[in-house]
Scaffold this motif. Structure first.
Motif, PDB file in Angstrom:
ATOM      1  N   PRO A   1      -4.750  -0.807  -0.220  1.00 54.06           N
ATOM      2  CA  PRO A   1      -5.093  -3.293  -0.720  1.00 54.06           C
ATOM      3  C   PRO A   1      -5.426  -3.285   0.150  1.00 54.06           C
ATOM      4  O   PRO A   1      -6.177  -3.735   1.429  1.00 54.06           O
ATOM      5  N   SER A   2      -6.790  -4.560   0.168  1.00 53.88           N
ATOM      6  CA  SER A   2      -7.244  -4.957   0.691  1.00 53.88           C
ATOM      7  C   SER A   2      -6.850  -5.704   1.893  1.00 53.88           C
ATOM      8  O   SER A   2      -7.090  -6.375   2.971  1.00 53.88           O
ATOM      9  N   ASN A   3      -5.713  -6.633   1.773  1.00 50.59           N
ATOM     10  CA  ASN A   3      -5.199  -6.891   3.048  1.00 50.59           C
ATOM     11  C   ASN A   3      -3.374  -6.703   3.125  1.00 50.59           C
ATOM     12  O   ASN A   3      -2.884  -7.425   3.977  1.00 50.59           O
ATOM     13  N   MET A   4      -3.552  -5.638   4.021  1.00 49.06           N
ATOM     14  CA  MET A   4      -2.364  -4.620   3.771  1.00 49.06           C
ATOM     15  C   MET A   4      -2.941  -3.176   4.850  1.00 49.06           C
ATOM     16  O   MET A   4      -3.764  -2.816   4.477  1.00 49.06           O
ATOM     17  N   ARG A   5      -1.550  -3.446   5.798  1.00 50.20           N
ATOM     18  CA  ARG A   5      -1.864  -2.546   6.800  1.00 50.20           C
ATOM     19  C   ARG A   5      -1.294  -1.138   6.130  1.00 50.20           C
ATOM     20  O   ARG A   5       0.028  -0.889   6.775  1.00 50.20           O
ATOM     21  N   ARG A   6      -1.442  -0.966   4.710  1.00 49.97           N
ATOM     22  CA  ARG A   6      -0.828   0.954   4.236  1.00 49.97           C
ATOM     23  C   ARG A   6      -1.771   1.297   3.220  1.00 49.97           C
ATOM     24  O   ARG A   6      -2.905   0.664   3.026  1.00 49.97           O
ATOM     25  N   LEU A   7      -1.801   2.614   3.162  1.00 52.11           N
ATOM     26  CA  LEU A   7      -1.826   3.683   1.994  1.00 52.11           C
ATOM     27  C   LEU A   7      -1.142   4.196   1.241  1.00 52.11           C
ATOM     28  O   LEU A   7       0.070   4.561   0.777  1.00 52.11           O
ATOM     29  N   ASP A   8      -1.397   3.276   0.141  1.00 54.30           N
ATOM     30  CA  ASP A   8      -0.895   3.773  -1.704  1.00 54.30           C
ATOM     31  C   ASP A   8      -1.524   4.758  -2.042  1.00 54.30           C
ATOM     32  O   ASP A   8      -2.764   5.333  -2.053  1.00 54.30           O
ATOM     33  N   LEU A   9       0.266   6.014  -2.699  1.00 50.70           N
ATOM     34  CA  LEU A   9      -0.348   6.490  -3.159  1.00 50.70           C
ATOM     35  C   LEU A   9       0.754   6.962  -4.794  1.00 50.70           C
ATOM     36  O   LEU A   9       1.481   6.631  -4.403  1.00 50.70           O
ATOM     37  N   GLU A  10      -0.516   7.162  -5.946  1.00 51.78           N
ATOM     38  CA  GLU A  10       0.062   7.163  -6.438  1.00 51.78           C
ATOM     39  C   GLU A  10       0.550   8.557  -7.159  1.00 51.78           C
ATOM     40  O   GLU A  10      -0.540   8.650  -7.465  1.00 51.78           O
ATOM     41  N   THR A  11       1.112   8.782  -7.915  1.00 54.85           N
ATOM     42  CA  THR A  11       1.451  10.207  -8.239  1.00 54.85           C
ATOM     43  C   THR A  11       2.114  10.283  -9.313  1.00 54.85           C
ATOM     44  O   THR A  11       2.734  10.155  -9.842  1.00 54.85           O
ATOM     45  N   GLU A  12       1.083  10.787 -10.970  1.00 50.82           N
ATOM     46  CA  GLU A  12       1.870  11.355 -12.082  1.00 50.82           C
ATOM     47  C   GLU A  12       1.923  12.719 -12.151  1.00 50.82           C
ATOM     48  O   GLU A  12       0.135  13.770 -12.269  1.00 50.82           O
ATOM     49  N   VAL A  13       3.035  13.190 -12.814  1.00 53.94           N
ATOM     50  CA  VAL A  13       3.050  14.555 -12.532  1.00 53.94           C
ATOM     51  C   VAL A  13       4.353  15.111 -14.146  1.00 53.94           C
ATOM     52  O   VAL A  13       5.024  14.401 -14.629  1.00 53.94           O
ATOM     53  N   ASP A  14       2.650  16.025 -14.276  1.00 54.24           N
ATOM     54  CA  ASP A  14       3.427  16.445 -15.810  1.00 54.24           C
ATOM     55  C   ASP A  14       4.199  18.250 -15.465  1.00 54.24           C
ATOM     56  O   ASP A  14       3.808  19.048 -15.414  1.00 54.24           O
ATOM     57  N   TRP A  15       5.334  18.081 -15.743  1.00 56.37           N
ATOM     58  CA  TRP A  15       6.162  18.631 -14.572  1.00 56.37           C
ATOM     59  C   TRP A  15       6.844  19.770 -15.361  1.00 56.37           C
ATOM     60  O   TRP A  15       8.031  19.712 -16.758  1.00 56.37           O
ATOM     61  N   HIS A  16       6.264  20.547 -15.980  1.00 53.70           N
ATOM     62  CA  HIS A  16       6.868  22.253 -16.696  1.00 53.70           C
ATOM     63  C   HIS A  16       7.911  23.210 -15.369  1.00 53.70           C
ATOM     64  O   HIS A  16       6.818  24.427 -16.267  1.00 53.70           O
ATOM     65  N   GLU A  17       8.243  23.015 -14.851  1.00 59.95           N
ATOM     66  CA  GLU A  17       8.408  24.070 -13.737  1.00 59.95           C
ATOM     67  C   GLU A  17       9.637  24.858 -14.044  1.00 59.95           C
ATOM     68  O   GLU A  17      10.706  23.822 -14.928  1.00 59.95           O
ATOM     69  N   THR A  18       9.802  25.873 -13.448  1.00 58.19           N
ATOM     70  CA  THR A  18      11.778  25.737 -13.700  1.00 58.19           C
ATOM     71  C   THR A  18      12.099  26.707 -12.383  1.00 58.19           C
ATOM     72  O   THR A  18      11.164  27.004 -11.761  1.00 58.19           O
TER      73      THR A  18
END
Length: 1010
Positions: free
Chosen positions: A762-779
């Motif tokens: 973000p431009s005005n924050m001390r923060r690293l943003d992480l968005e994760t989308e998983v198409d999960w097909h494990e067992t």
């Protein structure tokens, strides 16, 4: 003598099994049986009674999975049975070893009045105490063909857990459907022999009492004519009378039995089936209360009372009458027996609000004991909430399931996060489904850890999990054990009576401070990620809906949605039941939960949209108003207690994004410089202000790690420590690119799954943003996101309800090592003096922390990992298959206060609404320590008075002096409990209230508008 004992024990078992028990019903005649199979979901009682029947014979198959069949039984009591006790024996095809986990039934009279429930250990219906002969019998049975999911091996994946995937094959064969004579003396002889045989088996080999019982049993067996048990039963009982009348020792332990049927609100059956389970069990228990004057039955979960009130009013009328008589006892004070690890602050508080209010409004009863026998660990926030709700005692049994350390107490004071203590009892009988067997009673005595200081414990008595409750056999045992040499003294009494006596006797009990961590079932913090995300999202939407609706109601006259919020809260609270939110129910339950959460979100979004639109005006000037329900402010800046709305302004600051030498990209803003390498991994997060690196040298953050996950037991529940022995780092990259918005996009494939991540500053924050989308097909895999930090610390702060607790990062003791997977809400925080790091999230709960000393030089790497996904196959064989989205962030140079703020912020993003004017917050918190005080709820009082209720808490673990400033005219203010019942008056000056809070103290204020 040893040979005598074994011969007598073998003789007793065979005589009981083959001669005496069968003689309880010496003669019988078959009933005529007919059936109607409901074509789909259960039908109303009137429809089931009126439906046409077809004849059916015992032995006939019936009942596809989750089906309902209505049986009718008809017959005539033979004339020659005049003067004898007659019962109907209705066996739906039961396996007596599995009460609560298979088919069940509820018996009705032709006038639709309920009689009692049928289950594997309760198959009889009394027809006549003393028959006249010739009576006509006509009964109807609503029979549920619930499939056996658990079976004898609980870990076999099955498609039976959802009606949409189950087959249609019948699961049961109809058993005995007879009228029979009930021989009371023979039945009593069975109880005598069982109790004495079980007691004898538990006494020491050299105990004279054991041999007295053995000789009496021998004489009784000699007195029984095995060809005519009924005629000789009383003669045999006379041989036992002496040993049954010998009184208990003066020092004998006192066991308070409480009738009970632990009914899971959903588990291996869907919610709709629990409605019927509750009706069956309560019908049984109210019937038993009429027959047994010494019996006391306790039932928790206001939701279950509400279900029978709505769906089975004829049963509820009997319950309400029994409650008024004082022997059917509501306990627990919560809406459901909820999980207590994962519900948010307000949600856990509202469990008490809605549960206790239901019991007060329906029965005029203030429940004082919190009854949670089967939840998977207990939050350190609970003691304060228990007391603030008006309760004072706590009971659980589940901690006895811990696998590493034995908990050192059974009766003790439990001290919570803020120092509040609540008197607590763990039944040493180690089950919430006690049968009062000799083995169980003896175990309770041996196991009780407060010997010498206390003399009594409690035994929840009755078949549970799937319901069923107490049986007449259990009551017969209790009568014989009331004052019997060699045994504890057993008697039925209310839980409150037990607690009053226990506390009076042992008020100086030892103290346990901190959470009650269950050293088992740790994977419940991760299983069924959609359910957990739905819960988290619902909680925050409810916060917003109450806040903005209250603000709009005060400012604009917006109609406050009392009914809708009450209903939606109860829906969310129901889904926090300890087998729904933890992810341990069948597929049907979680499929419906996802649909329910979607409906809840849509309705809450509509409420929020209506309220914010009313506040922002018509927006004809083309402006935008930003609504932010998250706390804000840093350091000594004023903290606006979770409410702020203002005209939108452009974000300040600038983000730099450019290619990185050697591959990857560099992101930067005024506070951080972030390096993403050619694998798409974060290899540097440099704090420009503190001039130090966040990550450990040579390590990569946001590293997805995959483990095999096949626990020794309880697939959806457990993760065992050995899962860590094998790990795969997911470093192969398919796509690595910098998008137009300055976001690094990473795509990976692994196994049968894919993951896309978006890394941004973000431009005005001390923060690293992480968005994760998983198409999960494990067992049978476990997915984690790792953050190796350049930090040396021996503890981690994990957010819990209304504060945070510290857990060790080391494994010095077995207690420390056992916490290898633990719960955190919106953040975990680690720090060295003067500098810390927070990892915040929008939907996860499980995490782990490990430490290692770096090779080749000094320095400690402390690795925090968020638990993202699992893939167990039981009880839902398709757990979490499909797409999931997670948002989490790394916050360097963060204090605990920053972690609190950023944890709220990632869960409560800003809302932008067309409008031309700012909206003053309804309440603000300011002052010397204002940043430590967080507002958890702003709402209108539930009683419809229009008063504004504000709940706030000290969030940093220290003393806080601040002031609450109301943005409206206040006529009067008072402190109140969680149920909004006013207490002492609070001084108000110019709309300001001075606050002085202890560490982690929760305060609820009620403000009357002028």
């Amino acid at each position: 003598m040893h040979n005598d004992r074994t011969i007598t024990e073998a003789r007793l078992k065979r005589v009981l099994d083959e001669r005496v028990r069968p003689a309880v019903y010496p003669v019988s005649v078959p009933l005529e049986v007919s059936v109607w199979d409901a074509p789909g979901e259960p039908v109303p009682v009137a429809e089931g009674l009126a439906a046409p029947r077809r004849p059916v014979e015992p032995g006939a198959p019936w009942g596809p999975p989750w089906g309902t069949s209505w049986f009718t039984v008809a017959g005539t009591v033979p004339r020659e049975w005049a003067g004898r006790t007659v019962e109907a024996l209705l066996d739906l095809g039961f396996d007596e070893n599995m009460p609560g986990f298979q088919c069940e039934g509820l018996v009705y009279r032709p006038d639709a009045s309920p009689v009692k429930g049928l289950n594997p250990r309760n198959q009889w219906v009394r027809i006549a105490e003393s028959a006249s002969g010739g009576e006509q019998v006509l009964l109807h049975v609503e029979a549920s063909s619930n499939p056996v999911i658990l079976d004898y091996h609980p870990f076999v994946p099955t498609e039976l857990g959802d009606r949409e995937t189950a087959d249609a094959a019948p699961r049961y064969r109809l058993g005995r459907m007879d009228l029979a004579v009930f021989d009371r003396p023979v039945w009593e002889l069975v109880q005598d022999l069982e109790v004495l045989g079980e007691l004898m088996a538990e006494l020491p080999e050299d105990s004279p009492r054991r041999w007295e019982i053995l000789r009496a049993v021998e004489r009784a067996l000699d007195a029984v004519d095995l060809q005519d048990v009924g005629r000789t039963a009383e003669r045999a009982r006379r041989e036992l009378a002496g040993v049954l009348s010998a009184p208990a020792h003066a020092s004998a332990h006192r066991l308070s039995a409480v009738g009970h049927a632990h009914i899971d609100s959903a588990w291996l059956w869907p919610l709709r089936e629990t409605v019927r389970k509750v009706a069956r069990t309560t019908s049984n228990m109210t019937a038993l209360l009429e027959d047994e004057p010494e019996f006391v039955y306790a039932m928790s979960q206001a939701q279950q009372f509400a279900w029978i009130k709505e769906h089975r009013p004829e049963v509820y009328a009997r319950v309400k009458k029994a409650v008024a008589e004082g022997r059917f006892v509501p306990v627990g004070g919560m809406w459901v027996e909820s999980d207590t690890n994962m519900p948010g602050s307000e949600a856990l508080a509202r469990q008490f609000v809605h549960g206790k209010r239901f019991f007060l409004e329906e029965f005029g009863i203030e429940t004082e004991e919190v009854w949670l026998p089967d939840s998977f660990g207990y939050s350190v926030a609970l003691p304060q909430l228990v007391r603030l709700s008006g309760s004072k005692w706590f009971l659980t049994q589940k901690i006895s399931w811990s696998r590493t350390n034995k908990f050192p107490h059974h009766t003790f004071w439990w001290e919570g996060l803020d120092g509040t203590r609540v008197f607590t009892h763990f039944p040493p009988i180690d089950t919430y489904n006690s049968q009062l067997s000799g083995r169980e009673v003896a175990h309770a005595v041996r196991n009780f850890q407060e010997k010498g200081g206390a003399t009594r414990s409690l035994a929840p008595t009755g078949w549970g999990d799937g319901g069923g409750g107490t049986t007449r056999e259990m009551l017969a045992r209790a009568r014989r054990l009331a004052d019997l040499e060699g045994s504890a003294r057993v008697g039925f009494e209310k839980p409150s009576a037990f607690f009053e006596k226990a506390q009076a006797e042992y008020g100086h009990a030892p103290v346990w401070a901190g959470e009650l961590y269950l050293e088992l079932h740790r994977a419940t913090l991760t299983s069924q990620a959609r359910t957990k995300r739905g819960n988290r999202r619902s909680e925050h939407l409810l916060r917003e809906a109450e806040l903005w609706a209250a603000t709009a109601a005060v400012r604009t006259g917006f109609p406050y949605p009392y009914e809708a919020l009450d209903r939606l809260w109860k829906t969310v609270l129901l889904h926090q039941f300890h087998d729904i939110l933890p992810g341990t129910s069948i597929a049907w339950v979680h499929r419906e939960a996802a649909q329910t959460y979607a409906r809840v979100a849509a309705e809450l979004e509509e409420i929020v949209g209506g309220a914010t639109a009313a506040l922002a005006g018509d927006g004809t000037g083309g402006g935008t108003v930003v609504f932010n329900a998250a706390p804000h402010g840093r350091g000594g800046a004023a903290a606006h207690g979770a409410v702020v709305a203002r005209p939108a302004a452009e974000h300040s600051g600038q983000v730099v994004a450019r290619p990185r030498e050697g591959g990857g990209f560099t992101l930067g803003n005024a506070w951080l410089r972030v390096e993403v390498d050619g694998r798409g991994l974060v290899v540097s997060v440099y704090d420009l202000e503190a001039d130090r690196e966040t990550l450990a040298p040579g390590a990569a953050a946001n590293l997805l790690q995959l483990h095999p996950d096949f626990p020794n037991m309880w697939d959806a529940w457990d993760v065992d420590h050995f899962y860590r022995n094998t790990v795969t780092d997911l470093t192969d990259v398919e796509t690595l690119e910098l998008t137009d918005g300055g976001v690094v996009r990473v795509v990976r494939a692994f196994g049968a799954s894919r993951v896309e991540q978006r890394i941004s500053l973000p431009s005005n924050m001390r923060r690293l943003d992480l968005e994760t989308e998983v198409d999960w097909h494990e067992t049978e895999k476990f997915l984690k996101a790792a953050f190796p930090l350049d930090l040396h610390t021996d503890r981690v702060a994990a957010e819990t309800q209304f504060g945070h607790l510290y857990r060790p990062t080391h494994t010095n003791t077995s207690w420390d090592a056992a916490k290898f997977e633990a719960c955190a809400h919106r953040f975990v925080h680690l720090e060295e003096p003067g500098w810390g790091v927070a990892v915040v999230n929008d939907s996860t709960y499980g995490y782990d922390v490990t430490r290692s000393v770096r090779e080749g030089g000094p320095g400690t790497t402390t690795t925090v990992r968020l638990s993202l996904l699992r893939a167990p196959r039981f009880p839902d064989p398709r757990t979490d298959q499909g797409t999931h989205r997670f948002r989490y962030a790394l916050v360097p140079n963060a204090s605990v206060g920053d972690a609190v703020r950023e944890g709220y912020r990632i869960n409560l993003p800003e809302r932008r609404v067309p409008g031309d004017t700012g909206v003053r917050p309804l309440v603000e918190v300011a002052g010397e320590n204002g940043e430590a005080v967080v507002v958890s709820a702003v709402k209108l009082a539930d009683d419809g008075s229009g008063d504004v209720v504000v709940r706030l808490y000290e969030s940093l673990g220290g003393r806080a002096r601040a002031r609450l400033e109301a943005g409206f005219a206040v006529a009067a203010a008072s402190g109140c409990d969680l149920l909004e019942r006013p207490g002492s008056a609070v001084a108000v000056e110019d709309g300001r209230i001075l606050l002085a809070l202890r560490p982690f103290e929760i305060v609820t204020l009620r403000l009357s508008r002028a």
